[in-house]
Enzyme design. Structure first.
Site, mmCIF file in Angstrom:
data_model
loop_
_atom_site.group_PDB
_atom_site.id
_atom_site.type_symbol
_atom_site.label_atom_id
_atom_site.label_comp_id
_atom_site.label_asym_id
_atom_site.label_seq_id
_atom_site.Cartn_x
_atom_site.Cartn_y
_atom_site.Cartn_z
ATOM 1 C CG LEU A 65 -127.238 7.946 -78.307
ATOM 2 C CD1 LEU A 65 -128.196 7.530 -77.202
ATOM 3 C CD2 LEU A 65 -125.825 7.471 -78.002
ATOM 4 C CE LYS A 82 -129.692 13.151 -90.585
ATOM 5 N NZ LYS A 82 -129.054 11.919 -91.093
ATOM 6 N NE ARG A 117 -121.562 -1.106 -93.478
ATOM 7 C CZ ARG A 117 -120.466 -0.495 -92.993
ATOM 8 N NH1 ARG A 117 -120.183 0.739 -93.363
ATOM 9 N NH2 ARG A 117 -119.676 -1.105 -92.151
ATOM 10 C CG ASP A 155 -127.695 8.937 -93.504
ATOM 11 O OD1 ASP A 155 -127.657 9.716 -92.528
ATOM 12 O OD2 ASP A 155 -126.726 8.765 -94.270
#
Length: 362
Positions: A79, A102, A172, A184
């Site tokens: 998610l 992660k 974003r 990320d």
């Protein structure tokens, strides 16, 4: 009651079946000791398509339905980052084992709470650091041990993209993602460095982050959807650069970017310098062949050795195999999310350093 023994298949539900979540679902479905019993996703078309492809019997719209359902032993969570902590903690408190994408969490406090919940529940909490499962990374691990490159003193590590600002709106958004390129891609690169060096502690971080290309309209991935007014913020970084000091005096030069007017285009690079030699892994567009070079003096002359290395692996199938094996082993205390917590602490220090404009201690 969730499965606590080796009898019967491990019954798994996947929560979130976007790109990465769908990869999780396929990996679980392919495992011979797993029964994929449910999928949950807020987007009906997406969850229905994956369920139909894999023959999953239960399709749900909300993660809370998964935790309330009978016949589930473990969940995979893919998610938006801000939901990792609340959903993982709720799942652990429900007695389920958890594979969480992660980063572990967007804050150190949340990451610690997740680890505490795993310890209290006596359940497995793992994060899929799949790149360490690549064959070329395994080769480097063996080579650094024998014959080795002597005392390691410096590492250069990066993941750089030419135009790769994420398509999904939540990527974003600082509120939903906790950061941009660093949170990320950074967990994977940081994991490779610390894994290959034997898990040294990171003592300090000095960093800068920039979000200039994203706000100027550059660097969007070619697969990115058009901007929709009111639904497409960009308040995160598209480049992060850091200098880390590790236990034992090793230094790390660390750079992560989603976009840049440069030659780099989906390049993962890891260069480890030792007194007696050096090694480099360079993978463009996830290449697995010809990615490793060794630098040594041979007869007093600098030489470059390009060993034949099978770099395959590093997919989510290997992560799922390890996750299932950890549950089956019963040694759950060794798989409580602590490793992922340490990565979160380092990333947090990088962000703190960039905010204050000075080196910070961990």
């Amino acid at each position: 009651m969730p499965l606590t023994s080796s009898s019967g298949p491990l019954r798994v539900a996947v929560i979130g079946v976007g790109g990465v979540g769908a990869a999780h679902a396929h990996a679980f479905a392919a495992h011979p000791d797993v029964e994929l019993v449910a999928l949950a996703d807020a987007v009906p078309g997406r969850r229905d398509a994956v369920a139909a492809e894999l023959g999953v019997p239960r399709v749900l719209g909300d993660w809370r339905e998964v935790l309330a359902a009978d016949g589930v032993d473990a969940v995979s969570i893919a998610l938006p980052n801000a939901l990792h902590a609340p959903v993982t903690i709720a799942a652990l408190e429900a007695g389920l084992h958890v594979l969480c994408e992660k980063p572990l969490a967007t804050t150190v406090a949340d990451a610690r709470a997740m680890v505490d919940a795993a310890r209290t529940a006596g359940r497995v909490l793992e994060v899929p650091f799949n790149h360490r499962k690549r064959g070329d990374v395994a080769f480097l691990e063996r080579y650094l041990a024998d014959p080795g490159i002597g005392e390691i003193y410096h590492v250069r590590a990066s993941w750089r993209r030419r135009a790769g600002i994420a398509a999904a709106g939540w990527f974003r958004s600082r509120e939903l993602a906790g950061g941009g390129a660093l949170i990320d891609l950074g967990p994977h690169v940081l994991d490779l460095v610390l894994h290959l060096l034997g898990e040294p502690a990171v003592r300090t971080a000095s960093a800068a982050v920039h979000g200039r290309l994203g706000t100027a309209g550059y660097g969007r991935s070619r697969s990115a959807a058009p901007v929709r007014d009111g639904h497409d913020v960009f308040d995160v970084e598209d480049l992060a650069s850091a200098f880390l000091r590790l236990d034992g005096g090793v230094s790390v030069q660390f750079e992560i970017s989603w976009a840049g007017h440069a030659a780099d285009d989906e390049d993962i690079s890891l260069e480890i310098l030792g007194v007696d030699g050096g090694v480099r892994l360079f993978s463009r567009w996830y290449a697995t062949e010809g990615t490793v070079e060794v630098f040594r003096d041979v007869g007093g002359v600098p030489a470059v050795i390009r060993p034949a290395v099978d770099g395959r692996g590093g997919d989510h199938h290997s992560v799922v195999r390890d996750f299932v094996a950890a549950i089956r082993s019963g040694a759950w205390a060794e798989h409580d999310g602590s490793l992922a917590l340490r990565r979160t602490e380092v990333l947090d220090a990088v962000y703190r350093s960039a905010t204050v404009g000075a080196e910070v201690e961990l």
